[in-house]
Design a protein around this motif. Structure first.
Motif, PDB file in Angstrom:
ATOM      1  N   CYS A 167       0.859  -1.197   0.000  1.00  0.00           N
ATOM      2  CA  CYS A 167       0.000   0.000   0.000  1.00  0.00           C
ATOM      3  C   CYS A 167       0.890   1.239   0.000  1.00  0.00           C
ATOM      4  CB  CYS A 167      -0.909  -0.016   1.224  1.00  0.00           C
ATOM      5  SG  CYS A 167      -2.105   1.322   1.281  1.00  0.00           S
ATOM      6  N   LYS A 168       1.192   1.730  -1.175  1.00  0.00           N
ATOM      7  CA  LYS A 168       2.187   2.796  -1.323  1.00  0.00           C
ATOM      8  C   LYS A 168       1.750   4.124  -0.701  1.00  0.00           C
ATOM      9  CE  LYS A 168       4.686  -0.061  -3.735  1.00  0.00           C
ATOM     10  NZ  LYS A 168       5.815  -0.738  -3.064  1.00  0.00           N
ATOM     11  N   LYS A 169       0.447   4.439  -0.760  1.00  0.00           N
ATOM     12  CA  LYS A 169      -0.019   5.753  -0.321  1.00  0.00           C
ATOM     13  C   LYS A 169      -0.505   5.767   1.123  1.00  0.00           C
ATOM     14  CE  LYS A 169      -1.336   7.197  -4.986  1.00  0.00           C
ATOM     15  NZ  LYS A 169      -2.437   7.680  -5.868  1.00  0.00           N
ATOM     16  N   GLY A 170      -0.559   4.602   1.754  1.00  0.00           N
ATOM     17  CA  GLY A 170      -1.009   4.551   3.134  1.00  0.00           C
ATOM     18  C   GLY A 170      -2.511   4.686   3.268  1.00  0.00           C
ATOM     19  N   LEU A 171      -2.975   4.599   4.524  1.00  0.00           N
ATOM     20  CA  LEU A 171      -4.415   4.652   4.807  1.00  0.00           C
ATOM     21  C   LEU A 171      -4.746   5.725   5.840  1.00  0.00           C
ATOM     22  CD1 LEU A 171      -5.056   0.790   5.133  1.00  0.00           C
ATOM     23  CD2 LEU A 171      -5.441   2.229   3.111  1.00  0.00           C
ATOM     24  N   LYS A 172      -3.947   6.769   5.898  1.00  0.00           N
ATOM     25  CA  LYS A 172      -4.135   7.810   6.906  1.00  0.00           C
ATOM     26  C   LYS A 172      -5.522   8.425   6.803  1.00  0.00           C
ATOM     27  CE  LYS A 172      -1.860  11.800   8.978  1.00  0.00           C
ATOM     28  NZ  LYS A 172      -0.719  12.757   8.900  1.00  0.00           N
ATOM     29  N   GLY A 173      -6.196   8.498   7.953  1.00  0.00           N
ATOM     30  CA  GLY A 173      -7.517   9.107   8.009  1.00  0.00           C
ATOM     31  C   GLY A 173      -8.661   8.139   7.799  1.00  0.00           C
ATOM     32  N   LEU A 174      -8.365   6.922   7.372  1.00  0.00           N
ATOM     33  CA  LEU A 174      -9.418   5.940   7.108  1.00  0.00           C
ATOM     34  C   LEU A 174      -9.804   5.231   8.402  1.00  0.00           C
ATOM     35  CD1 LEU A 174     -10.871   4.869   4.484  1.00  0.00           C
ATOM     36  CD2 LEU A 174      -9.436   2.843   4.721  1.00  0.00           C
ATOM     37  N   LYS A 175     -11.103   5.101   8.638  1.00  0.00           N
ATOM     38  CA  LYS A 175     -11.611   4.411   9.821  1.00  0.00           C
ATOM     39  C   LYS A 175     -12.073   3.013   9.410  1.00  0.00           C
ATOM     40  CE  LYS A 175     -14.221   6.774  12.613  1.00  0.00           C
ATOM     41  NZ  LYS A 175     -15.371   7.603  13.077  1.00  0.00           N
ATOM     42  N   VAL A 176     -11.444   1.989  10.001  1.00  0.00           N
ATOM     43  CA  VAL A 176     -11.639   0.613   9.558  1.00  0.00           C
ATOM     44  C   VAL A 176     -12.010  -0.297  10.733  1.00  0.00           C
ATOM     45  CG1 VAL A 176     -10.563  -1.348   8.381  1.00  0.00           C
ATOM     46  CG2 VAL A 176      -9.882   0.976   7.778  1.00  0.00           C
ATOM     47  N   VAL A 177     -12.989  -1.176  10.501  1.00  0.00           N
ATOM     48  CA  VAL A 177     -13.316  -2.229  11.455  1.00  0.00           C
ATOM     49  C   VAL A 177     -12.728  -3.533  10.929  1.00  0.00           C
ATOM     50  CG1 VAL A 177     -15.153  -3.551  12.575  1.00  0.00           C
ATOM     51  CG2 VAL A 177     -15.458  -1.103  12.166  1.00  0.00           C
ATOM     52  N   LEU A 178     -12.033  -4.270  11.783  1.00  0.00           N
ATOM     53  CA  LEU A 178     -11.462  -5.565  11.402  1.00  0.00           C
ATOM     54  C   LEU A 178     -11.990  -6.661  12.320  1.00  0.00           C
ATOM     55  CD1 LEU A 178      -7.669  -4.682  10.843  1.00  0.00           C
ATOM     56  CD2 LEU A 178      -9.484  -4.822   9.129  1.00  0.00           C
ATOM     57  N   ASP A 179     -12.636  -7.667  11.727  1.00  0.00           N
ATOM     58  CA  ASP A 179     -13.080  -8.849  12.453  1.00  0.00           C
ATOM     59  C   ASP A 179     -12.096  -9.978  12.143  1.00  0.00           C
ATOM     60  OD1 ASP A 179     -14.254 -11.179  13.338  1.00  0.00           O
ATOM     61  OD2 ASP A 179     -16.241 -10.752  12.527  1.00  0.00           O
ATOM     62  N   CYS A 180     -11.305 -10.355  13.126  1.00  0.00           N
ATOM     63  CA  CYS A 180     -10.223 -11.321  12.908  1.00  0.00           C
ATOM     64  C   CYS A 180     -10.636 -12.767  13.138  1.00  0.00           C
ATOM     65  CB  CYS A 180      -9.027 -10.967  13.785  1.00  0.00           C
ATOM     66  SG  CYS A 180      -8.297  -9.364  13.364  1.00  0.00           S
ATOM     67  N   ALA A 181     -11.905 -13.023  13.411  1.00  0.00           N
ATOM     68  CA  ALA A 181     -12.457 -14.383  13.518  1.00  0.00           C
ATOM     69  C   ALA A 181     -11.770 -15.224  14.600  1.00  0.00           C
ATOM     70  CB  ALA A 181     -12.378 -15.112  12.171  1.00  0.00           C
ATOM     71  N   ASN A 182     -11.084 -14.560  15.540  1.00  0.00           N
ATOM     72  CA  ASN A 182     -10.303 -15.286  16.557  1.00  0.00           C
ATOM     73  C   ASN A 182      -9.357 -16.289  15.899  1.00  0.00           C
ATOM     74  OD1 ASN A 182     -11.543 -14.098  18.942  1.00  0.00           O
ATOM     75  ND2 ASN A 182     -13.381 -15.223  18.356  1.00  0.00           N
ATOM     76  N   GLY A 183      -8.836 -15.883  14.744  1.00  0.00           N
ATOM     77  CA  GLY A 183      -7.999 -16.766  13.946  1.00  0.00           C
ATOM     78  C   GLY A 183      -6.611 -16.218  13.706  1.00  0.00           C
ATOM     79  N   ALA A 184      -6.002 -16.672  12.634  1.00  0.00           N
ATOM     80  CA  ALA A 184      -4.586 -16.420  12.382  1.00  0.00           C
ATOM     81  C   ALA A 184      -4.233 -14.959  12.138  1.00  0.00           C
ATOM     82  CB  ALA A 184      -4.128 -17.264  11.184  1.00  0.00           C
ATOM     83  N   ALA A 185      -5.223 -14.129  11.775  1.00  0.00           N
ATOM     84  CA  ALA A 185      -4.944 -12.709  11.484  1.00  0.00           C
ATOM     85  C   ALA A 185      -5.076 -11.818  12.715  1.00  0.00           C
ATOM     86  CB  ALA A 185      -5.883 -12.208  10.384  1.00  0.00           C
ATOM     87  N   PHE A 186      -5.307 -12.404  13.892  1.00  0.00           N
ATOM     88  CA  PHE A 186      -5.680 -11.594  15.052  1.00  0.00           C
ATOM     89  C   PHE A 186      -4.622 -10.573  15.446  1.00  0.00           C
ATOM     90  CE2 PHE A 186      -3.061 -14.608  17.342  1.00  0.00           C
ATOM     91  CZ  PHE A 186      -2.631 -13.953  18.479  1.00  0.00           C
ATOM     92  N   SER A 187      -3.383 -10.818  15.107  1.00  0.00           N
ATOM     93  CA  SER A 187      -2.300  -9.887  15.440  1.00  0.00           C
ATOM     94  C   SER A 187      -1.806  -9.111  14.223  1.00  0.00           C
ATOM     95  CB  SER A 187      -1.135 -10.650  16.077  1.00  0.00           C
ATOM     96  OG  SER A 187      -0.046  -9.796  16.335  1.00  0.00           O
ATOM     97  N   VAL A 188      -1.487  -9.822  13.146  1.00  0.00           N
ATOM     98  CA  VAL A 188      -0.833  -9.183  12.008  1.00  0.00           C
ATOM     99  C   VAL A 188      -1.732  -8.193  11.274  1.00  0.00           C
ATOM    100  CG1 VAL A 188      -1.397 -11.013  10.325  1.00  0.00           C
ATOM    101  CG2 VAL A 188       0.663  -9.630  10.011  1.00  0.00           C
TER     102      VAL A 188
END
Length: 446
Positions: A167-188
């Motif tokens: 992601c070359k331009k970044g995500l500054k200012g974006l409000k994001v919800v992440l549901d990690c499913a209590n799985g492998a993505a929970f940290s990264v």
């Protein structure tokens, strides 16, 4: 599908179908077939209670073949594919059952190029695995030819750097919800999004070994979507247990599945000349509306067999860079060798952060035809092909649809399930036809 390998590796209930003995033998068979002695294999896992048991058995099988086992710990499936290619590994092995309930687990294999193994290579591994389990061959390769177990937890940071670099331009200012499913993505996943400057609200990031995919994640993104809309976030994403899938919610809290995601990505990739051609690849389950929306953009929709491996095969054959499934399993060959839910989410978030238009506007370009799906647990899924009464009902429905809808019935490659999909111009038709097919399947296979 073979005796052990389904559409996505070996899968079954841990401790019953998928035992430590089978995992050790499978790892040894893979190492022998791939000539990995003297080299290393990267091993990752998801957060299921059984994953440690199975990765330990895999490490034993690899080292018994003189292969070093680089243990990456809890990490998304696509991360292992990325790390294999970056590190010159002989292969990658992931212990995960993806979107399935916690009691299931699985073994997924990647070749040295980071791609899933071809059917022919899996067949060779099955032959060797059969020989080991039958006592005609051994797990060990001989005295003195023993590999090492290496802590490769740093691989998690390497993968995170890869995600951020995408992601070359970044995500500054974006409000994001992440549901990690209590799985492998929970940290990264949260770490990567925050490094890119996004304001992140994280859901379901407390795995306990049993809560993976439970009423959350890509298989149930309703909670994520509700939070995204109610709290006024720009976008939300829900991953599955091993984070090779991502489902999106727009700023209004509407769930946008893989079809909508592919449409958004296709539009952007066409503008940036990244598609590799004038088409993308999907499966028969993708909505008819996707083909219509792509046609308006001057693009074609090619249809592969169900399953990401078949999508990938067609993409490579046609030299195309975008393909995927309605489930949110998206493959972008200009950046990765397999479906990557976190990478997909970052790319989509980048499009929204660019300020051109909100997610609801882009996704709204696609008319979604009424579609119904059912996953029926059956006693004898292998008898589906010979179930004449089921196929007679399918033919009747196809005649009634007269080309203005579609129907699919297939046995799952990973569960004791028959999957049914009906698509039609009106919802009442979908409901009635789905009910008829359900009754036909249950009558002969339950």
């Amino acid at each position: 599908m073979g005796k052990y390998f389904g559409t996505d590796g070996i899968r079954g209930i841990a401790g019953e179908d998928l035992t430590a003995e089978l995992a050790m033998a499978a790892a040894a068979a893979a190492a022998r077939t791939l000539k990995a002695s003297g080299r290393h294999v990267i091993v990752g896992e998801d957060t299921r209670a059984s994953s440690d048991m199975l990765t330990s058995a895999i490490a034993a099988g690899l080292t018994a073949q003189g292969t070093d086992a680089w243990m990456a710990g809890v990490i998304p499936t696509p991360a292992v594919a990325t790390l294999v290619a970056k590190n010159g590994a002989a292969a990658g092995i992931v212990v995960s059952a993806s979107h399935n309930p916690y009691e299931y687990n699985g073994i997924k294999l990647f070749g040295p190029d980071g791609y899933k193994l071809p059917d022919a290579v899996e067949d060779e591994i099955e032959t060797e695995l059969d020989a080991i389990l039958a006592g005609r061959s051994k797990v060990s390769s001989g005295r003195g030819n023993i590999g090492k177990v290496v802590d490769y937890s740093e691989g998690q940071a390497v993968y995170e750097d890869f995600l951020v670099s995408a992601c070359k331009k970044g995500l500054k200012g974006l409000k994001v919800v992440l549901d990690c499913a209590n799985g492998a993505a929970f940290s990264v996943a949260p770490h990567a999004f925050r490094r890119l400057g996004a304001e992140v609200l994280v859901l379901n990031d407390c795995p306990d070994g049993h809560n993976i995919n439970v009423s959350c994640g890509a298989t149930d993104p309703s909670g994520m979507a509700k939070v995204t809309g109610m709290l006024g976030y720009d976008v939300g994403f829900a991953f599955d247990g091993d984070a090779d899938r991502s489902m999106m919610a727009d700023e209004k809290g509407e769930i946008r599945d893989g079809d909508f995601e592919m449409l958004m990505l296709a539009k952007a990739m066409k503008e940036e000349d990244l598609l590799g051609g004038d088409a993308i690849v999907a499966t028969p389950y993708s909505n008819m509306g996707l083909a219509e929306a792509l046609k308006e953009m001057g693009l074609r929709l090619l249809t592969a067999g169900n399953g990401d491996r078949y999508v990938l095969e067609m993409m490579k054959k046609e030299k195309l860079n975008l393909g995927g499934e309605q489930s949110g399993h998206i493959v972008m060959l200009d950046a990765a060798t397999t479906g990557d839910g976190v990478l997909t989410a970052i790319r989509l978030a980048s499009l929204i952060a660019s300020g051109k238009e909100p997610a609801s506007v882009t996704a709204g370009r696609m008319r979604k035809y009424p579609q119904g799906q059912k996953a029926l647990k059956v006693a004898r899924k292998e008898d589906l092909e010979k179930a004449d009464s089921v196929w007679e009902e399918v033919r009747k429905i196809e005649k009634e649809l007269a080309g203005k809808g579609r129907v699919f019935v297939r046995a799952s490659g990973t569960e004791p399930v028959v999957r049914i999909m009906v698509e039609a111009a009106e919802q009442y038709m979908v409901s009635e036809m789905l009910q008829r097919l359900t009754a036909a399947v249950e009558e002969v296979l339950s």
